[in-house]
Design a protein around this motif. Sequence first.
Motif, PDB file in Angstrom:
ATOM      1  N   THR A 118     -32.631 -79.316  94.830  1.00 20.38           N
ATOM      2  CA  THR A 118     -31.210 -79.485  94.579  1.00 20.38           C
ATOM      3  C   THR A 118     -30.446 -78.522  95.473  1.00 20.38           C
ATOM      4  OG1 THR A 118     -29.520 -79.507  92.839  1.00 20.38           O
ATOM      5  CG2 THR A 118     -31.181 -77.780  92.726  1.00 20.38           C
ATOM      6  N   CYS A 119     -29.121 -78.583  95.392  1.00 19.71           N
ATOM      7  CA  CYS A 119     -28.274 -77.659  96.160  1.00 19.71           C
ATOM      8  C   CYS A 119     -27.814 -76.562  95.214  1.00 19.71           C
ATOM      9  CB  CYS A 119     -27.088 -78.407  96.769  1.00 19.71           C
ATOM     10  SG  CYS A 119     -26.010 -77.363  97.769  1.00 19.71           S
ATOM     11  N   PHE A 120     -28.497 -75.415  95.269  1.00 17.22           N
ATOM     12  CA  PHE A 120     -28.341 -74.315  94.321  1.00 17.22           C
ATOM     13  C   PHE A 120     -27.640 -73.166  95.039  1.00 17.22           C
ATOM     14  CE2 PHE A 120     -29.941 -71.050  91.359  1.00 17.22           C
ATOM     15  CZ  PHE A 120     -29.756 -71.704  90.151  1.00 17.22           C
ATOM     16  N   ASN A 121     -26.313 -73.031  94.806  1.00 17.94           N
ATOM     17  CA  ASN A 121     -25.507 -72.023  95.496  1.00 17.94           C
ATOM     18  C   ASN A 121     -25.336 -70.792  94.618  1.00 17.94           C
ATOM     19  OD1 ASN A 121     -24.144 -73.651  97.972  1.00 17.94           O
ATOM     20  ND2 ASN A 121     -24.285 -74.974  96.173  1.00 17.94           N
ATOM     21  N   LEU A 122     -25.676 -69.632  95.148  1.00 18.69           N
ATOM     22  CA  LEU A 122     -25.439 -68.371  94.456  1.00 18.69           C
ATOM     23  C   LEU A 122     -24.120 -67.792  94.953  1.00 18.69           C
ATOM     24  CD1 LEU A 122     -28.647 -68.762  94.327  1.00 18.69           C
ATOM     25  CD2 LEU A 122     -28.672 -66.324  93.758  1.00 18.69           C
ATOM     26  N   ILE A 123     -23.193 -67.558  94.006  1.00 13.46           N
ATOM     27  CA  ILE A 123     -21.820 -67.191  94.326  1.00 13.46           C
ATOM     28  C   ILE A 123     -21.569 -65.743  93.938  1.00 13.46           C
ATOM     29  CG2 ILE A 123     -19.406 -67.810  94.008  1.00 13.46           C
ATOM     30  CD1 ILE A 123     -21.083 -70.023  95.247  1.00 13.46           C
ATOM     31  N   ASN A 124     -21.054 -64.957  94.890  1.00 13.57           N
ATOM     32  CA  ASN A 124     -20.551 -63.617  94.576  1.00 13.57           C
ATOM     33  C   ASN A 124     -19.101 -63.745  94.124  1.00 13.57           C
ATOM     34  OD1 ASN A 124     -22.957 -62.339  95.382  1.00 13.57           O
ATOM     35  ND2 ASN A 124     -22.287 -62.328  97.519  1.00 13.57           N
ATOM     36  N   ALA A 125     -18.790 -63.140  92.966  1.00 10.92           N
ATOM     37  CA  ALA A 125     -17.449 -63.270  92.385  1.00 10.92           C
ATOM     38  C   ALA A 125     -16.935 -61.887  92.016  1.00 10.92           C
ATOM     39  CB  ALA A 125     -17.471 -64.182  91.160  1.00 10.92           C
ATOM     40  N   ALA A 126     -16.707 -61.050  93.021  1.00 12.75           N
ATOM     41  CA  ALA A 126     -16.147 -59.720  92.759  1.00 12.75           C
ATOM     42  C   ALA A 126     -14.722 -59.872  92.200  1.00 12.75           C
ATOM     43  CB  ALA A 126     -16.125 -58.914  94.053  1.00 12.75           C
ATOM     44  N   PRO A 127     -14.344 -59.033  91.230  1.00 12.18           N
ATOM     45  CA  PRO A 127     -15.024 -57.854  90.670  1.00 12.18           C
ATOM     46  C   PRO A 127     -15.929 -58.149  89.478  1.00 12.18           C
ATOM     47  CG  PRO A 127     -12.798 -57.965  89.815  1.00 12.18           C
ATOM     48  CD  PRO A 127     -12.953 -59.145  90.731  1.00 12.18           C
ATOM     49  N   LEU A 128     -16.274 -59.424  89.213  1.00 12.79           N
ATOM     50  CA  LEU A 128     -17.200 -59.725  88.129  1.00 12.79           C
ATOM     51  C   LEU A 128     -18.595 -59.222  88.479  1.00 12.79           C
ATOM     52  CD1 LEU A 128     -16.161 -63.367  87.143  1.00 12.79           C
ATOM     53  CD2 LEU A 128     -15.346 -61.203  86.199  1.00 12.79           C
ATOM     54  N   GLU A 129     -19.345 -58.841  87.454  1.00 12.33           N
ATOM     55  CA  GLU A 129     -20.696 -58.351  87.661  1.00 12.33           C
ATOM     56  C   GLU A 129     -21.655 -59.522  87.869  1.00 12.33           C
ATOM     57  OE1 GLU A 129     -21.734 -55.950  84.377  1.00 12.33           O
ATOM     58  OE2 GLU A 129     -20.145 -54.471  84.689  1.00 12.33           O
ATOM     59  N   GLY A 130     -22.708 -59.279  88.632  1.00 15.32           N
ATOM     60  CA  GLY A 130     -23.715 -60.294  88.844  1.00 15.32           C
ATOM     61  C   GLY A 130     -23.221 -61.416  89.744  1.00 15.32           C
ATOM     62  N   GLN A 131     -23.861 -62.574  89.607  1.00 19.27           N
ATOM     63  CA  GLN A 131     -23.551 -63.734  90.430  1.00 19.27           C
ATOM     64  C   GLN A 131     -23.359 -64.969  89.564  1.00 19.27           C
ATOM     65  OE1 GLN A 131     -27.011 -63.659  93.092  1.00 19.27           O
ATOM     66  NE2 GLN A 131     -25.666 -63.083  94.795  1.00 19.27           N
ATOM     67  N   LEU A 132     -22.580 -65.929  90.088  1.00 13.08           N
ATOM     68  CA  LEU A 132     -22.407 -67.237  89.466  1.00 13.08           C
ATOM     69  C   LEU A 132     -23.266 -68.243  90.216  1.00 13.08           C
ATOM     70  CD1 LEU A 132     -18.507 -67.261  89.081  1.00 13.08           C
ATOM     71  CD2 LEU A 132     -20.207 -66.055  87.707  1.00 13.08           C
ATOM     72  N   ILE A 133     -23.418 -69.418  89.620  1.00 13.09           N
ATOM     73  CA  ILE A 133     -24.239 -70.469  90.214  1.00 13.09           C
ATOM     74  C   ILE A 133     -23.430 -71.757  90.282  1.00 13.09           C
ATOM     75  CG2 ILE A 133     -26.289 -71.908  89.928  1.00 13.09           C
ATOM     76  CD1 ILE A 133     -27.650 -69.551  88.584  1.00 13.09           C
ATOM     77  N   LEU A 134     -23.444 -72.377  91.446  1.00 19.24           N
ATOM     78  CA  LEU A 134     -22.833 -73.692  91.642  1.00 19.24           C
ATOM     79  C   LEU A 134     -23.934 -74.651  92.064  1.00 19.24           C
ATOM     80  CD1 LEU A 134     -20.456 -75.656  91.930  1.00 19.24           C
ATOM     81  CD2 LEU A 134     -20.117 -74.795  94.252  1.00 19.24           C
ATOM     82  N   ASP A 135     -24.215 -75.625  91.214  1.00 18.30           N
ATOM     83  CA  ASP A 135     -25.263 -76.610  91.504  1.00 18.30           C
ATOM     84  C   ASP A 135     -24.615 -77.968  91.746  1.00 18.30           C
ATOM     85  OD1 ASP A 135     -28.144 -77.684  91.343  1.00 18.30           O
ATOM     86  OD2 ASP A 135     -27.084 -78.873  89.831  1.00 18.30           O
ATOM     87  N   ILE A 136     -24.957 -78.589  92.889  1.00 21.59           N
ATOM     88  CA  ILE A 136     -24.461 -79.916  93.247  1.00 21.59           C
ATOM     89  C   ILE A 136     -25.638 -80.872  93.265  1.00 21.59           C
ATOM     90  CG2 ILE A 136     -23.172 -81.267  94.923  1.00 21.59           C
ATOM     91  CD1 ILE A 136     -21.935 -78.725  95.950  1.00 21.59           C
ATOM     92  N   ASN A 137     -25.536 -81.945  92.487  1.00 16.32           N
ATOM     93  CA  ASN A 137     -26.626 -82.898  92.367  1.00 16.32           C
ATOM     94  C   ASN A 137     -26.874 -83.614  93.689  1.00 16.32           C
ATOM     95  OD1 ASN A 137     -27.980 -85.554  91.561  1.00 16.32           O
ATOM     96  ND2 ASN A 137     -27.991 -84.391  89.646  1.00 16.32           N
ATOM     97  N   PRO A 138     -28.133 -83.769  94.113  1.00 19.24           N
ATOM     98  CA  PRO A 138     -28.418 -84.460  95.389  1.00 19.24           C
ATOM     99  C   PRO A 138     -27.941 -85.909  95.409  1.00 19.24           C
ATOM    100  CG  PRO A 138     -30.323 -83.226  94.633  1.00 19.24           C
ATOM    101  CD  PRO A 138     -29.345 -83.207  93.510  1.00 19.24           C
ATOM    102  N   SER A 139     -27.934 -86.587  94.248  1.00 18.75           N
ATOM    103  CA  SER A 139     -27.471 -87.973  94.226  1.00 18.75           C
ATOM    104  C   SER A 139     -26.018 -88.094  94.633  1.00 18.75           C
ATOM    105  CB  SER A 139     -27.663 -88.560  92.828  1.00 18.75           C
ATOM    106  OG  SER A 139     -26.878 -87.852  91.870  1.00 18.75           O
ATOM    107  N   LEU A 140     -25.255 -87.011  94.508  1.00 19.34           N
ATOM    108  CA  LEU A 140     -23.859 -86.997  94.935  1.00 19.34           C
ATOM    109  C   LEU A 140     -23.705 -86.375  96.310  1.00 19.34           C
ATOM    110  CD1 LEU A 140     -20.803 -87.300  94.074  1.00 19.34           C
ATOM    111  CD2 LEU A 140     -20.981 -84.965  93.234  1.00 19.34           C
TER     112      LEU A 140
END
Length: 357
Positions: A118-140
């Motif tokens: 799949t398309c698994f994007n790791l997002i930096n979102a300063a000043p929030l701690e850690g990382q977010l994830i944006l997943d885009i389905n391959p069928s789309l």
Amino acid sequence: MGDVLSQAEVENLLSSLDGDPTPAAPAQQAAASPAAPVYSSVPAPPPRTREKVTPYDFKRPERVGKDQMRALQTMHEGFGRNYGAALSALLRTIVEVKLTSVDQLTYSEFIFSLENPTCFNLINAAPLEGQLILDINPSLLFPIIDRLLGGGSEATPPARRPLTEIELLLVGRITGLFLNEMRSAWENVIELDLSVDRVESNPQLVQIVPPNEVVVLISFELTIGDVRGMVNLCIPFNSIERIGQELSANSWVTYSSKPASPEAIQRLGLQVQSAAVEVVVELAETTISTADFIGLRVGDIIATEKDVRQPLCMLIEGRRKFEASAGAFKGRKAIQVSGVITDPAQRTAKQADEDAA
């Protein structure tokens, strides 16, 4: 002796407390004296009430409050509309983005619900701690890439493979639009500096939080013609834990209810003063037939019922605002304002009366 109970009466009371409706034996009932009153010191049992038991799963604790979940849902409903409009402009076709769910679950449940690859994007979102994830389905994703490369609208089965370097560059345009709209949706809560850290194809190889950590999963359904697919935004609880007070339905929805400060009013007034407006002056009104209108030529005279001494009406952006008179100034045609029309309806009635007189 009237306050003393016999053995049969004590057993009868005990059986009634236990809910046993079996009456005492006739021989035992006859043992009691019918003439002597009997008094009992045993209190009546309290009424029994049924308490509703709510199940609680310790593996999936609900750590995000209901107000915060409602706020996230409202924020991303508006985000979905704006992202759909931006994506439609990029792809030059109608794209519908609909928020389908906002749920709490564990990180392991989220990971195992995704496709691989799949398309698994790791997002930096300063000043929030850690990382977010944006997943885009391959069928789309693959139909979008095909359209960006000039392909048609025919539906083709998606390829089950990781993205190439060229495809990752094209996907960056899609994720860039997502992050821009997400930044705008969150700006009333916190200013986010969003950027893509890296893109993975196997979600099970990425461990940004412990498996039992609670995450908020925000799911969108994208529709492009006959193609449908899911886009998932995963927000770990530890990333939004310290902004939980700001992330509530009352703290950000009603941010504009405070009265404007004098500095804001002055700043807005200065910006409005430089805005251009349309000014139209009505000289007169009349009615002619279509045949006469088609036959008009240069030099023709149109007669009206308006008196030359009556003031003209000046319209600002289509609304009647001033009374004026026609003239000339430094050799150029000009209009001199003679009064203010406070109520356009009264002005129209007054003008009608003057015309009738």
